[in-house]
Every structure is written in structure tokens, then in C-alpha cells.
Design a protein around this motif. Sequence first.
Motif, PDB file in Angstrom:
ATOM      1  N   ARG A 159      39.304   0.932  59.104  1.00 27.08           N
ATOM      2  CA  ARG A 159      38.032   0.609  60.032  1.00 27.08           C
ATOM      3  C   ARG A 159      36.591  -0.208  59.920  1.00 27.08           C
ATOM      4  O   ARG A 159      36.321   0.716  59.059  1.00 27.08           O
ATOM      5  CB  ARG A 159      38.421   1.843  61.223  1.00 27.08           C
ATOM      6  CG  ARG A 159      39.303   2.618  60.971  1.00 27.08           C
ATOM      7  CD  ARG A 159      40.355   0.543  62.804  1.00 27.08           C
ATOM      8  NE  ARG A 159      41.171   1.747  63.274  1.00 27.08           N
ATOM      9  CZ  ARG A 159      41.700   0.931  63.626  1.00 27.08           C
ATOM     10  NH1 ARG A 159      42.148   0.536  61.962  1.00 27.08           N
ATOM     11  NH2 ARG A 159      43.278   1.507  63.649  1.00 27.08           N
ATOM     12  N   ALA A 209      31.352  -0.555  67.232  1.00 26.37           N
ATOM     13  CA  ALA A 209      32.244  -1.325  67.552  1.00 26.37           C
ATOM     14  C   ALA A 209      33.432  -0.759  65.602  1.00 26.37           C
ATOM     15  O   ALA A 209      32.602  -0.990  64.968  1.00 26.37           O
ATOM     16  CB  ALA A 209      32.350  -2.328  67.875  1.00 26.37           C
ATOM     17  N   ARG A 210      34.539  -0.262  65.762  1.00 30.02           N
ATOM     18  CA  ARG A 210      35.583  -0.302  64.783  1.00 30.02           C
ATOM     19  C   ARG A 210      36.379  -1.693  64.511  1.00 30.02           C
ATOM     20  O   ARG A 210      37.035  -1.303  66.214  1.00 30.02           O
ATOM     21  CB  ARG A 210      36.145   0.606  65.097  1.00 30.02           C
ATOM     22  CG  ARG A 210      34.822   2.018  64.902  1.00 30.02           C
ATOM     23  CD  ARG A 210      35.718   3.325  64.812  1.00 30.02           C
ATOM     24  NE  ARG A 210      35.440   4.269  65.156  1.00 30.02           N
ATOM     25  CZ  ARG A 210      35.750   5.410  64.359  1.00 30.02           C
ATOM     26  NH1 ARG A 210      36.520   6.053  64.194  1.00 30.02           N
ATOM     27  NH2 ARG A 210      35.195   6.650  65.635  1.00 30.02           N
ATOM     28  N   GLN A 211      36.619  -2.448  64.232  1.00 27.36           N
ATOM     29  CA  GLN A 211      37.421  -3.800  63.701  1.00 27.36           C
ATOM     30  C   GLN A 211      38.144  -3.175  62.020  1.00 27.36           C
ATOM     31  O   GLN A 211      37.700  -2.506  61.636  1.00 27.36           O
ATOM     32  CB  GLN A 211      36.555  -4.367  63.667  1.00 27.36           C
ATOM     33  CG  GLN A 211      36.203  -5.219  64.777  1.00 27.36           C
ATOM     34  CD  GLN A 211      34.963  -5.517  64.689  1.00 27.36           C
ATOM     35  OE1 GLN A 211      34.717  -5.969  62.842  1.00 27.36           O
ATOM     36  NE2 GLN A 211      33.771  -5.968  65.862  1.00 27.36           N
ATOM     37  N   SER A 220      27.888  -1.479  67.753  1.00 25.61           N
ATOM     38  CA  SER A 220      27.784  -2.441  69.209  1.00 25.61           C
ATOM     39  C   SER A 220      26.378  -3.363  70.199  1.00 25.61           C
ATOM     40  O   SER A 220      25.188  -2.470  69.990  1.00 25.61           O
ATOM     41  CB  SER A 220      28.413  -1.488  70.408  1.00 25.61           C
ATOM     42  OG  SER A 220      27.658  -0.797  71.196  1.00 25.61           O
ATOM     43  N   ASP A 273      29.691   4.555  73.086  1.00 27.16           N
ATOM     44  CA  ASP A 273      30.096   2.804  73.045  1.00 27.16           C
ATOM     45  C   ASP A 273      28.963   2.196  72.477  1.00 27.16           C
ATOM     46  O   ASP A 273      28.413   1.084  71.942  1.00 27.16           O
ATOM     47  CB  ASP A 273      29.998   2.377  74.713  1.00 27.16           C
ATOM     48  CG  ASP A 273      30.538   0.538  73.962  1.00 27.16           C
ATOM     49  OD1 ASP A 273      31.155   0.315  73.286  1.00 27.16           O
ATOM     50  OD2 ASP A 273      30.270   0.012  75.309  1.00 27.16           O
ATOM     51  N   ASP A 330      31.386   6.894  69.298  1.00 26.41           N
ATOM     52  CA  ASP A 330      31.939   5.608  69.650  1.00 26.41           C
ATOM     53  C   ASP A 330      32.487   5.817  71.253  1.00 26.41           C
ATOM     54  O   ASP A 330      32.481   5.096  71.910  1.00 26.41           O
ATOM     55  CB  ASP A 330      33.369   6.155  68.925  1.00 26.41           C
ATOM     56  CG  ASP A 330      34.814   4.459  68.925  1.00 26.41           C
ATOM     57  OD1 ASP A 330      33.857   3.822  69.768  1.00 26.41           O
ATOM     58  OD2 ASP A 330      35.199   5.106  68.745  1.00 26.41           O
TER      59      ASP A 330
END
Length: 156
Positions: free
Chosen positions: A109, A98-100, A114, A95, A92
Motif C-alpha cells: 500500500r 489515502a492508500r493505493q 488525502s 480520512d 485512515d
Amino acid sequence: MPSEVNTPSDRAGDLRLYLRDQELDRGASLILSGERVLTAAAEAARQNAGLSRSQLQMLLSIRQHPGQDVSTLRQRLNLTVPTCARLLGELDREDLIARQRGGGDKRRRMLTLSPKGEAVLGPIMDQIRAALRQAYRSAGPEAVEGARTLLEALAR
């Protein structure tokens, strides 16, 4: 001692495939050797990307199963909670993931790569594909489908 594997066969009347332990041992050895070859093929690209082997394994799992939650990833990779959290934190910060938030449970999550993560994996996947392409060409088209079927059965 032979082991039995029930399988449909193209040969009439041959509904069982009998495999001796020695043949199964050889198959296991070949699969593990193949894994080492694929790992070695990707090693230079992994090092150039500045990834640890564990980070690469995690990125490959996220790429293969986009949208999985952290718990599923942890179980799939057989990681402890602290190790999984540490690796995800590293990815993370770089980068690469991606965590949604997932569906009804706001604590969940869902993980995806990414754009930077996809770009980092690109050269690594190119090396893995090149090694597989060479092996598939050497084995021939009939063997490719058989290998795929075998590996899918193992991956279940």
C-alpha cells in the motif's frame, strides 16, 4: 579531543575542518533546541486538529515522502508493526490518508495524504514555516544555505 570532518573549503589550502567535541556537543544541543522550538510552534495547531504527536509525525513523513509504502514509513519512523498499524488505522478512519495498491505487489500500500489530510496539515505547516522564516531572517542568507546543507546531511 578534536574530530575531523573532511570538507571542501573556500579558503585555499584549508581542506579539513577540525571540530572539538565541545563544539559538536553545542551543535547537537542547538539542533535539538531548534526541534523543540518548531514542535512548540506547531503545538496549538496540532491540538486544534485533534492529532497526537505520533499522528502528526506520521502525516509529516507521508507528506514529505508521498507514495512510500507502509514498511518504508514504519522503518523511517522507527515504529513497531502494531504501533504503525494502529496509527495508520486512526489516520485512515479520519480520512487523512489515502492508500493505493503499489505496482506489481498487490499487497503493498502506497501512502499519500488525502485532501482532508492536506487541509489539516495546512495550519500546522504555517506555524512551522513562520518559526523557520523568523530564524532564517535572523541568521541571514549565507547561514540559510549552510543550515540547509547541514540538515540535509543529517537526514540522509
